[in-house]
Enzyme design. Structure first.
Site, PDB file in Angstrom:
ATOM      1  N   ASP A  17      50.544  -3.990  30.264  1.00 19.03           N
ATOM      2  CA  ASP A  17      51.095  -5.276  29.818  1.00 19.03           C
ATOM      3  C   ASP A  17      52.254  -5.123  28.841  1.00 19.03           C
ATOM      4  O   ASP A  17      52.732  -6.122  28.280  1.00 19.03           O
ATOM      5  CB  ASP A  17      49.988  -6.140  29.203  1.00 19.03           C
ATOM      6  CG  ASP A  17      49.043  -6.684  30.265  1.00 19.03           C
ATOM      7  OD1 ASP A  17      49.545  -7.093  31.326  1.00 19.03           O
ATOM      8  OD2 ASP A  17      47.832  -6.694  30.028  1.00 19.03           O
TER       9      ASP A  17
ATOM     10  N   ASP B   2      49.488  -9.233  38.539  1.00 19.00           N
ATOM     11  CA  ASP B   2      50.144  -9.567  37.265  1.00 19.00           C
ATOM     12  C   ASP B   2      51.191  -8.518  36.866  1.00 19.00           C
ATOM     13  O   ASP B   2      52.150  -8.807  36.149  1.00 19.00           O
ATOM     14  CB  ASP B   2      49.134  -9.660  36.118  1.00 19.00           C
ATOM     15  CG  ASP B   2      47.797 -10.273  36.503  1.00 19.00           C
ATOM     16  OD1 ASP B   2      47.415 -10.146  37.671  1.00 19.00           O
ATOM     17  OD2 ASP B   2      47.138 -10.839  35.630  1.00 19.00           O
TER      18      ASP B   2
HETATM   19  N1  GLY Z   1      47.523 -11.054  32.964  1.00 17.46           N
HETATM   20  C1  GLY Z   1      46.269 -11.649  32.713  1.00 17.46           C
HETATM   21  C2  GLY Z   1      46.185 -13.052  33.151  1.00 17.46           C
HETATM   22  O1  GLY Z   1      47.049 -13.561  33.847  1.00 17.46           O
HETATM   23  O2  GLY Z   1      45.200 -13.688  32.800  1.00 17.46           O
END
Ligand code: GLY
Length: 424
Positions: A143, A201
């Site tokens: 992330d 994601d």
């Molecule tokens: N990247 C985690 C979410 O979208 O909850």
């Protein structure tokens, strides 16, 4: 729709109606004003704690979860996060800078500064961005793109200084440290029983890599981004263009498992996952000019527009969840989708449909149904997002990333229609 086409269309409307009535953008100004005041209030309340506002504490109703997941409680009870203490309910939930959402609050402040030009907003944006410096040395998550690009990336755009490129490139090095050549992907998570989990994601972390290549002159980061996007295109999508949330790979690059983590079921279309996908491929096309990415983004966008059944275009938390009055919405998915569709409206000939859909989302989010009144919602901008329903976590709450992408979408919208905050 290409910008020139927007202008031609606008002139045609004026000519046909014989008047030059000004479009009413009060809703845009209202959204920005409320957001700015909420963000500043939050910044003041957070003070020197070193924390980032993430959402609010909420509980869950076990029977509602059973109905939404279409499973008995016993099958998911072990995945549920601990319920917050009763005195915490509805209160602001804070996170450390190592939380995946840490870049969004500083990023929202940057957008508020970009709109208003206010020095107090800029000072708050700088303060919360600087908190994230240690994240550029962190290696334990994919992330990093969200965290550093939304904070330092916006800082570089709006208040450039010569120390920022170094932060971005160092973070990109750490993100690339999670890349496996054999598999052709960046590893998402370090927890769980998967061999090499990659979540949809992760497409959102690629912008940081494109940026690092431009800043350093080293094409490696962009190469990694492209390989990741290509592998994801191959394995994450179903025939109907919905995507799996998690694809885990064996060491030789074959698929180990395809699953969900935050969606209704392994085969369902988790709303935010669809939004991450369309945003990610539109960004890849912007950065590379590769038509395959645009074609992918178009197919995902068309799927989203046909699968979201709500009148206001704000999706339920999962497209396959049973629909009823109690089904939680996900405003964050809508905001991310609006960003992507606005960008795509400039990339294809028939972009008007994407512009119109994104405008509809933005008007819904800017209405009292989603936009919080000043002094409420624990200082967050939007209401009614869903973090992870199967974990009983953050259901029907504000989320800092819903706020961030709402403001980014407003910025893209204003650029396209050619308005500035000062003129509103
Ligand atoms: N990247 C985690 C979410 O979208 O909850």
């Amino acid at each position: 729709m290409k910008i020139r086409n927007i202008l031609v269309a606008a002139l045609a409307v004026v000519a046909l109606t014989g008047c030059s009535q000004k479009e009413d953008y009060t809703w845009v100004k209202n959204g920005i004003d409320r957001a700015t005041s909420q963000l500043l209030w939050t910044a003041e309340e957070i003070g020197e704690t070193g924390k980032i506002p993430r959402s609010t504490w909420a509980g869950y109703d076990e029977q509602m979860l059973e109905r939404q997941l279409n499973r008995e409680f016993a099958t998911f009870k072990d995945s549920l996060r601990k319920k917050a203490a009763p005195e915490m309910m509805g209160k602001r939930r804070l996170a450390t800078v190592y939380d995946w959402t840490s870049g969004f609050f500083p990023g929202s402040l940057w957008y508020a500064y970009e709109f208003t030009g206010r020095e107090d907003v800029k000072a708050a944006a700088e303060k919360f961005t600087n908190l994230l410096l240690p994240v550029s040395h962190y290696t334990k998550t994919h992330d990093l793109g969200f965290m550093i690009n939304c904070s330092y990336g916006n800082a570089l755009r709006l208040a450039p200084c010569d120390t920022i490129p170094e932060v971005i490139v160092r973070t990109a090095d750490n993100l690339c440290g999670r890349f496996d050549k054999e598999i052709g992907c960046i590893r998402s998570w370090d927890f769980g029983e998967w061999n090499f989990p990659v979540i949809i994601d992760n497409m959102m972390n690629l912008d940081l890599l494109f940026s690092a290549s431009k800043l350093s002159g080293n094409p490696y980061y962009a190469e990694v981004a492209k390989i990741h996007a290509n592998t994801t295109m191959k394995h994450h999508f179903r025939e109907d263009m919905t995507s799996y949330h998690v694809v885990s790979y064996n060491p030789d690059g074959t698929v180990e498992r395809k699953q969900t983590h935050q969606g209704q079921s392994d085969d369902s279309a988790w709303a935010r996952g669809q939004a991450w996908g369309v945003y990610g491929y539109a960004a890849c096309y912007r950065e590379t000019g590769d038509e395959a990415y645009l074609a992918q983004a178009v197919k995902i966008a068309d799927m989203i527009m046909s699968r979201v059944t709500t009148e206001d275009a704000i999706p339920y938390w999962d497209y396959d969840a049973p629909e009823s009055e109690e089904t939680p919405r996900d405003a964050s998915a809508a905001a991310v989708t609006a960003c992507a569709l606005l960008e795509m409206s400039t990339m294809v000939e028939d972009g008007e449909k994407y512009f119109a859909y994104a405008e509809k989302i933005l008007k819904s989010l800017s209405s009292d149904a989603y936009l919080a009144a000043e002094g409420t919602n624990e200082g967050f901008v939007l209401m009614h997002s869903t973090g992870s329903l199967p974990h009983g976590s953050e259901i029907d709450v504000p989320l800092n990333y819903a706020d961030y992408y709402y403001l980014e979408a407003l910025q893209r919208y204003m650029n396209l229609v050619g308005i500035t905050y000062a003129e509103l």
